[in-house]
Write a protein that holds these residues in place. Structure first.
Motif, PDB file in Angstrom:
ATOM      1  N   PRO A   1      34.078  36.409  45.568  1.00 51.88           N
ATOM      2  CA  PRO A   1      34.312  35.123  46.246  1.00 51.88           C
ATOM      3  C   PRO A   1      34.952  35.266  47.619  1.00 51.88           C
ATOM      4  O   PRO A   1      34.676  34.461  48.513  1.00 51.88           O
ATOM      5  CB  PRO A   1      35.239  34.363  45.278  1.00 51.88           C
ATOM      6  CG  PRO A   1      35.796  35.397  44.371  1.00 51.88           C
ATOM      7  CD  PRO A   1      34.787  36.485  44.278  1.00 51.88           C
TER       8      PRO A   1
ATOM      9  N   THR B   1      39.863  30.649  44.627  1.00 45.80           N
ATOM     10  CA  THR B   1      39.012  30.849  43.455  1.00 45.80           C
ATOM     11  C   THR B   1      39.293  32.197  42.797  1.00 45.80           C
ATOM     12  O   THR B   1      39.429  32.292  41.572  1.00 45.80           O
ATOM     13  CB  THR B   1      37.522  30.776  43.854  1.00 45.80           C
ATOM     14  OG1 THR B   1      37.249  29.493  44.406  1.00 45.80           O
ATOM     15  CG2 THR B   1      36.622  31.025  42.658  1.00 45.80           C
TER      16      THR B   1
ATOM     17  N   GLU C   1      46.661  27.367  42.006  1.00 52.48           N
ATOM     18  CA  GLU C   1      45.693  26.421  42.552  1.00 52.48           C
ATOM     19  C   GLU C   1      46.367  25.463  43.530  1.00 52.48           C
ATOM     20  O   GLU C   1      45.861  25.207  44.626  1.00 52.48           O
ATOM     21  CB  GLU C   1      45.049  25.632  41.407  1.00 52.48           C
ATOM     22  CG  GLU C   1      44.134  24.513  41.830  1.00 52.48           C
ATOM     23  CD  GLU C   1      42.813  24.988  42.392  1.00 52.48           C
ATOM     24  OE1 GLU C   1      42.184  24.200  43.127  1.00 52.48           O
ATOM     25  OE2 GLU C   1      42.418  26.133  42.114  1.00 52.48           O
TER      26      GLU C   1
END
Length: 217
Positions: free
Chosen positions: A101, A150, A201
Motif C-alpha cells: 500500500p 492502511t 487509524e
C-alpha cells in the motif's frame, strides 16, 4: 458459554494479568513501529523510484503484491531460516506486508499530480529534484498518508501472529486462550489490539489532514 461468563472471564484474566497486558502492548507497539518505519522509508523511496523509471513499476509493484498473497504464518516460516525465531523475524515479515500500500499509493499519488503544474514548475527552471520535493510530494501527501495508514492498521492485526514464533505481543494472550479454551484470555489480547488499530487509524487520519496542503483540503 454465555456472554456473561465470557465477560467474567475477561475481568478475571485482566485482574490477574494487567501488568502482562501492558508489557505485551508495549512489545506489540514496538513490532508495529519498527516494521512500519522501515516500510515507510523503503516504500516511499521505491514509489518515487518507479515514477522516475517506469520500466521497474511492474516488477516492484508485482513483487510487493506477491508478498501480500503469501499467508502470514507461511511468510513467518520463510523468515525463520534467515532471521531466526523471535522479534527480528516478526519485524521482517510485518515490513514486507506493509510495503504494497505504501509503494502503490506513493506511485499513484505522484503520477496523478496535474501535468500542467509539473510543466509550469519546469518552465520556472526547477530541476527534477526540486519538482519532486516542492511540487509532487506535497501534492501527493494525502495519497501517501492513506497508504501508510492502511499499512499500519493491517500491521496491528498481523502482528498478533508474532506470538507463534516467540516474538511476543498481544498475540500471546490470543494463542494461550485458544490452546486453553479460555475465551476471556482471547479477548484480553484481541480487545487491546483492536483499540490500538483504532487509535492508529485516528492518529494517521489526523496526521493526513495536518500534512495536506491547504488548497487540497
Amino acid at each position: 458459554m454465555n456472554n456473561l461468563n465470557i465477560i467474567e472471564q475477561l475481568v478475571e484474566q485482566a485482574q490477574m494479568r494487567w501488568q502482562d497486558v501492558i508489557q505485551a502492548t508495549s512489545v506489540h507497539i514496538q513490532l508495529v513501529f519498527f516494521s512500519m518505519l522501515i516500510a515507510v522509508v523503503l516504500g516511499v523511496t521505491l514509489g518515487i523510484l518507479i515514477t522516475r523509471v517506469p520500466s521497474l513499476a511492474t516488477v516492484v509493484l508485482g513483487g510487493a503484491g506477491v508478498m501480500q498473497t503469501i499467508p502470514s504464518l507461511a511468510l513467518l516460516g520463510f523468515m525463520i531460516p534467515i532471521f531466526g525465531i523471535g522479534v527480528n523475524t516478526a519485524i521482517a515479515a510485518l515490513f514486507l506486508y506493509s510495503l504494497l500500500p505504501i509503494i502503490r499509493n506513493t506511485y499513484t499519488g505522484i503520477k496523478d499530480v496535474n501535468k500542467a503544474t509539473v510543466e509550469a514548475a519546469k518552465g520556472m527552471g526547477m530541476t527534477s529534484w526540486q519538482i519532486l520535493i516542492k511540487v509532487e510530494l506535497p501534492l501527493s501527501i494525502p495519497m501517501i498518508m492513506a497508504g501508510i495508514r492502511t499499512a499500519a492498521v493491517i500491521n496491528v492485526g498481523t502482528a498478533t501472529l508474532a506470538a507463534f514464533i516467540g516474538a511476543g505481543g498481544l498475540g500471546d494472550f490470543i494463542f494461550l486462550g485458544i490452546t486453553r479454551g479460555i475465551d476471556g484470555l482471547i479477548l484480553l489480547g484481541a480487545i487491546p489490539a483492536a483499540l490500538l488499530a483504532i487509535l492508529l487509524e485516528i492518529f494517521f487520519g489526523s496526521l493526513e489532514r495536518w500534512t495536506t496542503p491547504k488548497g487540497l483540503k
